[in-house]
Design an enzyme around this catalytic site. Structure first.
Site, PDB file in Angstrom:
ATOM      1  N   GLU A  26       0.840  -1.195   0.000  1.00 42.81           N
ATOM      2  CA  GLU A  26       0.000   0.000   0.000  1.00 42.81           C
ATOM      3  C   GLU A  26       0.878   1.249   0.000  1.00 42.81           C
ATOM      4  OE1 GLU A  26      -4.247  -1.275   1.857  1.00 42.81           O
ATOM      5  OE2 GLU A  26      -2.761  -0.595   3.324  1.00 42.81           O
ATOM      6  N   GLY A  43       6.990  -1.784   6.232  1.00 41.77           N
ATOM      7  CA  GLY A  43       8.352  -2.257   6.335  1.00 41.77           C
ATOM      8  C   GLY A  43       9.290  -1.322   7.079  1.00 41.77           C
ATOM      9  N   HIS A 100       7.966   6.734  20.462  1.00 44.27           N
ATOM     10  CA  HIS A 100       6.709   6.261  21.042  1.00 44.27           C
ATOM     11  C   HIS A 100       6.740   5.960  22.533  1.00 44.27           C
ATOM     12  CE1 HIS A 100       5.537   6.184  16.924  1.00 44.27           C
ATOM     13  NE2 HIS A 100       6.271   5.129  16.635  1.00 44.27           N
ATOM     14  N   CYS A 107       0.965  -1.249  15.632  1.00 44.61           N
ATOM     15  CA  CYS A 107       1.006  -1.047  14.179  1.00 44.61           C
ATOM     16  C   CYS A 107       0.374  -2.226  13.460  1.00 44.61           C
ATOM     17  CB  CYS A 107       2.457  -0.878  13.730  1.00 44.61           C
ATOM     18  SG  CYS A 107       2.667  -0.634  11.950  1.00 44.61           S
ATOM     19  N   CYS A 161       5.712  -4.258  15.923  1.00 45.80           N
ATOM     20  CA  CYS A 161       5.343  -3.182  16.857  1.00 45.80           C
ATOM     21  C   CYS A 161       3.878  -3.365  17.225  1.00 45.80           C
ATOM     22  CB  CYS A 161       5.585  -1.824  16.225  1.00 45.80           C
ATOM     23  SG  CYS A 161       7.334  -1.500  15.850  1.00 45.80           S
TER      24      CYS A 161
END
Length: 403
Positions: A121, A205, A261, A148, A145
């Site tokens: 995508e 990726g 994060h 995600c 993760c």
């Protein structure tokens, strides 16, 4: 045929099998590579430089997808090139357009070796004065993760330099951003300037786990005689592959973004498991040593806001402390939900409080309004549609089995 689809993710199925084209794909080759192909097609050494410049212009400036479009190249040479080299574009399996103008394409690339066709995508985000293309570097991801969606898809393979570049070229073609083209009536795009003005390697990726292909693709994209995007308008985002960060700066030289994060190792170990290998202190040391780092070339630290996980005022103050001495800006990202996720987005008041703390410390920390959520095109939501369908079927089967 391109389909305009909704979030039900209706897609065209891939062919059950295909034969790999033995010819050399032209897109993705640098000048030396193009020169070698021309020599194999019988071009004399004295003509290689001139012919290379012609191919480069057609491939990376004009976005040609057929050798017959190259009208200043003789028919004889085009026929000889067609015997040893291929030129194509990815199949557009689906195209979705959000109410805010964000576009998401599902691109399918042909098989390599004994593999099957693969899908990735790519997302286009139009804003006033800029158009940002979010590009994928791998099919799937190894990093898992926990916040995600892409991390729930196993890694299939790395993309080639050509497949990375084809995302850029195909997006420009579909938007009307190539020379002599124009956007479709009613399209939501920047009102002036280039329609694709910025590239971010933030799609599917981990770019630094596909370093050589990403390097070649971005050096071609930033070449002044082709796509010609400034390196300051190209950003590579990494979850923190520490040994490769210095090479990214010295060999590619684009802007750097870090998927941070969390401010404590025990939290980041859960959110970004790569942290167990390269903890926060080691990652930030690599950032401080990033080649070319300055107030004019700041590192962006991406920080997804997760309710009750990493969003307290104490977290904000610790973030400020950790980044002291690093020319940086902080990108606060409201969490974008996806099926099966265990997290909730922080409420707006909490996000604003967090932003106030880091802003008062001198860090530019805009709160990114989620774009493309209605088509699952927002940060952390990308995953090939066929994988989404497979995962949905597995969830449904599990639910029925437990009923």
């Amino acid at each position: 045929m391109t389909l305009l689809i909704d979030t039900a993710e209706t897609v065209k199925p891939a062919a059950p099998s295909a034969v790999e084209d033995p010819r050399v794909p032209l897109v993705g080759l640098d000048r030396d590579g193009l020169g070698e192909v021309l020599k194999s097609a019988g071009v004399a050494d004295r003509q290689v430089r001139m012919r290379t410049a012609q191919l480069w212009n057609w491939l990376y400036l004009r976005g040609a997808t057929d050798l017959d479009q190259m009208t200043n190249v003789s028919r004889d040479l085009r026929e000889r090139l067609a015997e040893v080299a291929s030129l194509s574009e990815p199949e557009v399996v689906s195209e979705q357009i959000s109410v805010d103008g964000t576009r998401k394409w599902l691109f399918r690339f042909p098989p390599r070796g004994a593999g099957r066709p693969v899908e990735v995508e790519t997302v286009y985000i139009p804003e006033e004065g800029r158009g940002t293309l979010c590009v994928s570097s791998q099919v799937g991801c190894t990093l898992t993760c926990s916040f995600c969606h892409t991390g729930t898809q196993r890694l299939v393979r790395n993309l080639t330099a050509g497949e990375i570049l084809q995302q850029i070229l195909a997006a420009r073609a579909r938007l009307g951003d190539l020379p002599g083209a124009a956007p479709a009536d009613g399209a939501i795009v920047p009102s002036e300037g280039r329609l694709v003005s910025n590239i971010v390697m933030m799609g599917m990726g981990e770019p630094l786990y596909n370093f050589d292909a990403v390097k070649q693709a971005l050096l071609i994209a930033s070449d002044g005689e082709g796509v010609a995007l400034s390196k300051r308008r190209i950003t590579l985002s990494t979850s923190g592959v520490v040994p490769m960060i210095e090479r990214a700066g010295s060999e590619i030289g684009v802007m750097l973004a870090i998927s941070l994060h969390a401010v404590r190792d025990e939290v980041r170990d859960e959110l970004v498991p790569l942290n167990k290998r390269y903890p926060i202190a080691e990652l930030l040391d690599a950032c401080r040593a990033y080649p070319g780092l300055s107030n004019a070339r700041r590192i962006t630290f991406e920080y997804v806001m997760l309710a009750g996980v990493n969003d307290s005022p104490a977290d904000a103050r610790e973030l400020v402390r950790l980044l002291k001495g690093i020319p940086a800006k902080i990108n606060l990202i409201p969490f974008n939900p996806w099926p099966g996720s265990a997290y909730d987005c922080s409420d707006w008041e909490t996000i604003e409080t967090f932003a106030d703390i880091v802003n008062r410390a001198g860090y530019a920390s805009p709160i990114r309004t989620p774009r493309g959520r209605d088509i699952s095109a927002a940060c952390g939501q990308l995953k090939s549609a066929s994988e989404k369908i497979r995962a949905s079927a597995l969830r449904q089967a599990a639910a029925e089995a437990s009923a």
